[in-house]
Scaffold this active site. Sequence first.
Site, PDB file in Angstrom:
ATOM      1  CG  ASN A 212      11.622  -7.025  18.737  1.00  0.00           C
ATOM      2  OD1 ASN A 212      10.508  -6.514  18.700  1.00  0.00           O
ATOM      3  ND2 ASN A 212      12.672  -6.418  19.278  1.00  0.00           N
ATOM      4  CE1 TYR A 222       7.822  -3.937  -5.808  1.00  0.00           C
ATOM      5  CE2 TYR A 222       6.504  -4.440  -3.869  1.00  0.00           C
ATOM      6  CZ  TYR A 222       7.705  -4.509  -4.553  1.00  0.00           C
ATOM      7  OH  TYR A 222       8.773  -5.144  -3.984  1.00  0.00           O
ATOM      8  NE  ARG A 223      -0.311  -1.944 -12.507  1.00  0.00           N
ATOM      9  CZ  ARG A 223       0.259  -2.450 -13.593  1.00  0.00           C
ATOM     10  NH1 ARG A 223       1.405  -1.959 -14.029  1.00  0.00           N
ATOM     11  NH2 ARG A 223      -0.311  -3.447 -14.256  1.00  0.00           N
ATOM     12  CD1 TRP A 236       3.602  -9.236  -7.083  1.00  0.00           C
ATOM     13  CD2 TRP A 236       3.622  -8.060  -5.192  1.00  0.00           C
ATOM     14  NE1 TRP A 236       2.917  -9.967  -6.156  1.00  0.00           N
ATOM     15  CE2 TRP A 236       2.922  -9.274  -4.971  1.00  0.00           C
ATOM     16  CE3 TRP A 236       3.774  -7.174  -4.127  1.00  0.00           C
ATOM     17  CZ2 TRP A 236       2.360  -9.605  -3.747  1.00  0.00           C
ATOM     18  CZ3 TRP A 236       3.221  -7.513  -2.907  1.00  0.00           C
ATOM     19  CH2 TRP A 236       2.523  -8.707  -2.725  1.00  0.00           C
ATOM     20  CD  GLU A 282      14.369  -1.890  -0.172  1.00  0.00           C
ATOM     21  OE1 GLU A 282      14.517  -2.585  -1.185  1.00  0.00           O
ATOM     22  OE2 GLU A 282      14.067  -2.372   0.952  1.00  0.00           O
ATOM     23  CG  ASP A 348       3.705   0.127 -16.567  1.00  0.00           C
ATOM     24  OD1 ASP A 348       4.491   0.765 -15.852  1.00  0.00           O
ATOM     25  OD2 ASP A 348       3.161  -0.933 -16.207  1.00  0.00           O
TER      26      ASP A 348
END
Length: 738
Positions: A212, A222-223, A236, A282, A348
């Site tokens: 849950n 990431y791109r 990634w 995060e 990049d």
Amino acid sequence: MAATLRDFLFELEAAGELHRIRRPVSPRLEIAEIADRHAKVLAPTPSANAVAFDPGHAGGGGRALLFESVEGCDLPLAINVFGSYRRTEMALGVAGTGGFGAVASRLASLTKPEPPRSLGAMIGKGRELLPLLRTPPRRVRQGVCQEVVRRTERGEVDLRRLPLIQCWPLDGDPTAVGYPMSAEAAGTAGGEGRYVTFAGMHTIHARDARENKPASHNIGMYRAQLVGPTQLVMHWHVHHDGAAHWRSWQAAKMPMPIAICFGGESVLPYAATAPLPPGISELLMAGFLNGRGIPLVRAKTVPLWVPANSEVVIEGFVRTDAGPIGFDPRRDPDGLGPGAAFEGPFGDHTGYYSLPDRYPLVDVTAVTHRRDAIFPATIVGRPPQEDYYLGKATERIFLPLLKTLIPDIEDYHLPMFGCFHNCAFIAIDKAYPLQARRVMHAVWGAGQMAWTKMIVVVDGDVNVHDEAAVLRAMFTHCHFGRDVEIVNGPLDILDHAAPRLGAGHKIGFDATRRMTGEEVGGYDLTPPPPADREAVTRRLEPLAGHDAIDRITVPAVGGGRVVFASVRKTAAGQGAAAIDRIFAATDTGADFVVAVDEDADVGDWSDTFFHLCANADPGRDLHRRGARLGIDATRKLPGDERNGQPVRDYPPIIQMTETVRERVEMHRGEFGLFLAPPPAGAGCAGTGGVHAALLGKIWTWTLALASCQGTVVVLAGRRGRVVDAASCGSTPVVVGLM
């Protein structure tokens, strides 16, 4: 802190930090060119806090931009929002309260708690820890991110209508970087080289599929390359948490749910990039920075919870029937396989294109957004860009944590020319022999710092944020036969100089003062002899213009011990041959010789070090002559293999087309480009296009004439009267009207 991206943009506009662009602009290259120009000029308000740790760039970054009309797209686009120290401080709510150091102090109090010594101290500590109870994410029933819901199954999704941008001309075209596979064959032609560049990618580990509240909930930045109306292709790195989650779903033989979230609370983009230990969410970091938990709402078509205040959310499933990275159509033309596309190339943050490879597709199931959504993006390229300021925020905020892991460290600095993973300067309070080497190895084993390719360790009395001072210490104290440490280890997957993908060699320079016990390699403690810079220059000048050597400089920062040579390289071995000729031409000085390609500016040590860090592998490209060290930092060609170390493909350096530059120049006033475009390469590596010593005056005067390091800087008052000048050679370049 702002609750939404829209609120933050209003805050920036009120502070004079935002420029609105109403003219229709193409998402292919034009937006990137405009944003890149803004990134290379002065911001409206410098950061007083950043002067202490990045004096050369404390006032850079231009303005945040809001493109109100993006051609072929339904939403306005915001970019360069975090592109200055001041704006990043505002996003974290610390612009007027000590900057990033204020966040670092709060983290330090949590990571190194001291036992309270009295009842009053205990109560104070309780008050200090009380905000932590408010940091976990909060689940809510509704969110503005779902005011509009578009489902793929109903034919309502077309990702091409989102203002995804193409940053650089070769993005998405494998043939442009030498691969015999067109974008059509790669499966990416429908996206026209456009990418997701500034979004939080929310994933969970497969073991938490039925939980849950999944403990593994991760946000990565990431791109993702646009493939078509309902598909993206992920990118990634193998060590990223998102990639680890994908492997867990692959093992379970199930597609991985993903939510790609744009905008939200102003702290979220930083939290998504923070180098947190595995298992630390995060979302907790974002809540800590925000002062309260981030509200989450259940996604519509995937089993994930997403930030309720997001502007846009792309929901979908990542295919897990894709093969691993390492696919090369030159060796296996038909081996791409199912569930994947040949993603890239992509300009990049290294300043070079990352080359294409096989990555998994995302089948998009829904797009949700608020009614008046604003789409965030960033340009990725050679710094300074937005990621530079976010990265420097991490440098400052996580210093207390790094010192907890490695107590020897007094301070550290990630110079712009190193693009973060390529170089670190570290200061220590040296107490015992070979302590600097101990610190190097500790750094090479410390989280994301482990990818650091070059480390210079100095004594604590050297200002580690004064890059020239660090290099002077290095070229004063380093004996290059004794004070150099080379190791094998993992490298950033974007390091094209690495002999193998993500694996190669690292180098450390002990630039501290010597003490007994540091006799290494058969050398005693005798310091390296000083060199006569003028004499070395006279001996080497005749070499320029001959045998592929284009130009030779003996920079003042090295005092005659350092020589830079640019090489017109057309064949393997020419970089090494240039080093040999320099060693042979002088028997004194020239102890540290760097050969670079002719497009590098050997008159600018920061630009030379950018090429050194990017193009050399210490296990293959070092040339030792006793106490002398040569580094071949030219682009490697077949035949440049040495010491059993192979050479991989070297990608092109990124640069914009003249056609796009001219198109933008025609409407520069509307784009907020009151500043003239910088010359090619200006402000990229070491100076931000501004002479650091005059920053304070540049902020004050109306007209500034400036250029990169090694040129004339002139400041003029309101009526054009010259009021200050600093001559370093060359001619002035107009940087702008202020």
